[in-house]
Design a protein around this motif. Structure first.
Motif, PDB file in Angstrom:
ATOM      1  N   UNK A 134       0.567  -0.817  -0.003  1.00 39.59           N
ATOM      2  CA  UNK A 134       0.100  -0.030   0.017  1.00 39.59           C
ATOM      3  C   UNK A 134       1.272   1.113  -0.074  1.00 39.59           C
ATOM      4  N   UNK A 135       0.701   2.340  -0.596  1.00 37.56           N
ATOM      5  CA  UNK A 135       1.448   3.285  -0.628  1.00 37.56           C
ATOM      6  C   UNK A 135       0.024   4.659  -0.788  1.00 37.56           C
ATOM      7  N   UNK A 136       0.481   5.795  -0.148  1.00 34.47           N
ATOM      8  CA  UNK A 136       0.004   6.467  -0.928  1.00 34.47           C
ATOM      9  C   UNK A 136      -0.582   7.783  -1.899  1.00 34.47           C
ATOM     10  N   UNK A 137      -2.566   7.405  -2.841  1.00 39.27           N
ATOM     11  CA  UNK A 137      -2.519   7.884  -3.024  1.00 39.27           C
ATOM     12  C   UNK A 137      -1.583   9.393  -3.363  1.00 39.27           C
ATOM     13  N   UNK A 138      -1.431  10.166  -4.603  1.00 43.22           N
ATOM     14  CA  UNK A 138      -0.720  11.420  -4.984  1.00 43.22           C
ATOM     15  C   UNK A 138      -1.741  12.397  -5.535  1.00 43.22           C
ATOM     16  N   UNK A 139      -1.587  13.215  -5.362  1.00 43.07           N
ATOM     17  CA  UNK A 139      -2.640  14.335  -5.258  1.00 43.07           C
ATOM     18  C   UNK A 139      -3.595  14.372  -6.655  1.00 43.07           C
ATOM     19  N   UNK A 140      -3.082  13.744  -8.046  1.00 41.57           N
ATOM     20  CA  UNK A 140      -3.650  14.299  -8.870  1.00 41.57           C
ATOM     21  C   UNK A 140      -4.076  12.782  -9.206  1.00 41.57           C
ATOM     22  N   UNK A 141      -4.033  11.470  -8.187  1.00 38.25           N
ATOM     23  CA  UNK A 141      -4.836  10.161  -8.215  1.00 38.25           C
ATOM     24  C   UNK A 141      -6.340  10.726  -7.430  1.00 38.25           C
ATOM     25  N   UNK A 240      -6.547  -4.958   3.681  1.00 38.93           N
ATOM     26  CA  UNK A 240      -5.803  -5.750   5.015  1.00 38.93           C
ATOM     27  C   UNK A 240      -4.001  -4.992   4.670  1.00 38.93           C
ATOM     28  N   UNK A 241      -4.155  -5.055   3.808  1.00 41.99           N
ATOM     29  CA  UNK A 241      -2.302  -4.765   3.568  1.00 41.99           C
ATOM     30  C   UNK A 241      -2.906  -3.257   4.116  1.00 41.99           C
TER      31      UNK A 241
END
Length: 290
Positions: A134-141, A240-241
């Motif tokens: 899991x990773x933070x979403x970008x501002x554009x996304x 979960x992840x």
């Protein structure tokens, strides 16, 4: 279905609803137990004819070893992994072969599934996902998705930041600030599909946290030609992840996910998450349809 060579293709699909014990609930899936001779076009045509969000096709199998090669198709395209169709498939196999461990070879890797019976005698299946991330979403996304949904930043729970989470497929996870926000879902189908195709997401996993161990979820699935999925095992694995990545799981924990309620197809998924294991275990039942 003992070996690839032993049987000619049997293309008539079975129909199951996963993550429920009531045919009126859960997420319907097609199951083709012998698709050994079917090409991609034939499998896609069967999935499109059924119209379910996914259909699972066994393209190779060894009953003695309880090991099967599986592919998944939505009405529009092949999908690398599908949780609810996996539950439907393994329940169907366990009903025919007897309960026990089953190993699936899928496009994302090996998926072990344990099957057993509950107190009522119904088959229950627990799949173990591939390693999650899991990773933070970008501002554009985030901005493009919120526009497509008709949501604003104020509609989000600040304690659960937007992430792109993987549990076999990528899913954008957005946590609603209230149950009412989650219930009021009316989005731009084409616009959201375009955003999802650009970023390679299978669903957008909209959740609301009732408590640390109970979530409500909705999963728009326009890239599969379906407005919404009533139960999404792959997204549950990814969730979960996500929770593990955020440090919100500090001990082995079972989390209940209620999905499909706002569609009139209530579904219940259980996930087991551990801080030491990157995989998620997803548990559910499945019942035949029609």
């Amino acid at each position: 279905m003992t070996t690839t060579e032993a049987r000619s293709p049997l293309t008539e699909p079975l129909r199951y609803s996963a993550f429920t014990d009531d045919p009126k609930g859960g997420n319907p899936a097609g199951v083709v137990l012998d698709a050994f001779g079917l090409d991609d076009a034939a499998m896609l045509a069967i999935a499109a004819d059924l119209g379910y969000s996914e259909t699972a096709f066994v393209t190779r199998g060894d009953e003695a070893a309880r090991r099967f090669q599986v592919r998944y198709f939505s009405p529009l395209a092949e999908v690398a992994f599908c949780g609810h169709a996996t539950i439907a498939l393994t329940v169907a196999l366990a009903e025919r072969l007897g309960v026990g461990d089953i190993l699936l070879d899928t496009p994302v890797g090996e998926i072990p599934v344990a099957t057993g019976r509950d107190g009522s005698g119904a088959v229950v299946a627990t799949l173990t996902s591939v390693a999650t991330r899991s990773r933070p979403a970008t501002g554009a996304e985030l901005d493009a998705t919120l526009r497509s949904l008709g949501w604003s930043g104020a509609d989000l729970d600040p304690a659960l930041p937007p992430h792109v989470a993987f549990g076999g497929n990528d899913h954008l996870v957005l946590a609603a600030a209230s149950r009412a926000r989650l219930a009021d879902l009316e989005y731009d189908f084409d616009a959201l599909a375009a955003v999802m195709r650009e970023h390679g997401w299978t669903t957008v996993n909209l959740v609301w946290r009732e408590s640390p161990e109970r979530f409500h979820a909705r999963n728009p699935f326009p890239v599969g030609g379906v407005v919404e999925d009533p139960a999404t095992g792959a997204a549950a694995a990814a969730l979960g992840g996500y929770l593990r990545a955020l440090g919100l799981v500090t001990r082995p924990t079972t989390i209940a996910i209620r999905q499909g309620e706002d569609m009139g197809r209530p579904s219940d998924l259980l996930i087991d998450v551990s801080p030491e294991d990157p995989r998620t275990r997803v548990t559910g039942r499945a019942v035949p349809l029609g």
